[in-house]
Design a protein around this motif. Sequence first.
Motif, PDB file in Angstrom:
ATOM      1  N   VAL A 139       0.832  -1.205   0.000  1.00 57.76           N
ATOM      2  CA  VAL A 139       0.000   0.000   0.000  1.00 57.76           C
ATOM      3  C   VAL A 139       0.867   1.256   0.000  1.00 57.76           C
ATOM      4  O   VAL A 139       0.621   2.196  -0.769  1.00 57.76           O
ATOM      5  CB  VAL A 139      -0.988   0.006   1.193  1.00 57.76           C
ATOM      6  N   LEU A 140       1.890   1.281   0.834  1.00 56.48           N
ATOM      7  CA  LEU A 140       2.761   2.462   0.862  1.00 56.48           C
ATOM      8  C   LEU A 140       3.483   2.656  -0.467  1.00 56.48           C
ATOM      9  O   LEU A 140       3.637   3.787  -0.933  1.00 56.48           O
ATOM     10  CB  LEU A 140       3.754   2.363   2.017  1.00 56.48           C
ATOM     11  N   ALA A 141       3.891   1.562  -1.102  1.00 62.38           N
ATOM     12  CA  ALA A 141       4.565   1.666  -2.404  1.00 62.38           C
ATOM     13  C   ALA A 141       3.598   2.147  -3.483  1.00 62.38           C
ATOM     14  O   ALA A 141       3.963   2.978  -4.329  1.00 62.38           O
ATOM     15  CB  ALA A 141       5.163   0.321  -2.796  1.00 62.38           C
ATOM     16  N   ALA A 142       2.364   1.644  -3.456  1.00 67.02           N
ATOM     17  CA  ALA A 142       1.382   2.033  -4.468  1.00 67.02           C
ATOM     18  C   ALA A 142       0.990   3.497  -4.339  1.00 67.02           C
ATOM     19  O   ALA A 142       0.751   4.174  -5.341  1.00 67.02           O
ATOM     20  CB  ALA A 142       0.143   1.144  -4.358  1.00 67.02           C
ATOM     21  N   LEU A 143       0.931   4.002  -3.115  1.00 67.52           N
ATOM     22  CA  LEU A 143       0.508   5.386  -2.903  1.00 67.52           C
ATOM     23  C   LEU A 143       1.666   6.385  -2.927  1.00 67.52           C
ATOM     24  O   LEU A 143       1.433   7.592  -2.876  1.00 67.52           O
ATOM     25  CB  LEU A 143      -0.239   5.501  -1.573  1.00 67.52           C
ATOM     26  N   LYS A 144       2.884   5.894  -3.018  1.00 65.92           N
ATOM     27  CA  LYS A 144       4.051   6.776  -2.994  1.00 65.92           C
ATOM     28  C   LYS A 144       4.030   7.781  -4.145  1.00 65.92           C
ATOM     29  O   LYS A 144       4.432   8.930  -3.985  1.00 65.92           O
ATOM     30  CB  LYS A 144       5.330   5.945  -3.049  1.00 65.92           C
TER      31      LYS A 144
END
Length: 170
Positions: free
Chosen positions: A94-99
């Motif tokens: 999730v953090l990678a996708a929203l970065k």
Amino acid sequence: MPTQKKRDTIDRLRKELSESRGLILTSYRGLTVADFAAVRNQLRGQGITYRVVKNRLMRVAATEAGDTTLSSHLTGPTAIAFGTGDEAVLAKSVLAALKAYPAAEVRGAILGTSILDLAQLTALSKLPSREVLLAKVAGAFQAPVQKLAFLFNAPLQKLGYETAHIGKWH
């Protein structure tokens, strides 16, 4: 009395809550429909469901599922990532996708009954996956056994080495 469509949505949300090992709550304000679809597709490949929820319906679903921690975190436009697998993979994905989308704000996560803020979620995302951690633990248990086997085998190896070289020296 909720309409049948709302009742179906509540039932689906309650089912997703019961099947999920973790939830990550985000704001999706500032994302275009194409941006949201790109994030959703990226997460779908990891087995994570990412959806916009109506706070009121999610509160009802959480209450019916017996979840008392979620309701207080449902404020403003909310999208939730539902993860059924490893919590570290959920956080990392999730953090990678929203970065790439700084407008999408991660509000926090709920893993079981634990509530994590963004800093704790970031720390969790840096952990290796469950499988890697289990392999490291298994390796730690195996190392002393390997050393013991080597120690028991050493006298036999030494004897074999010395008898093989005796003929060369005489």
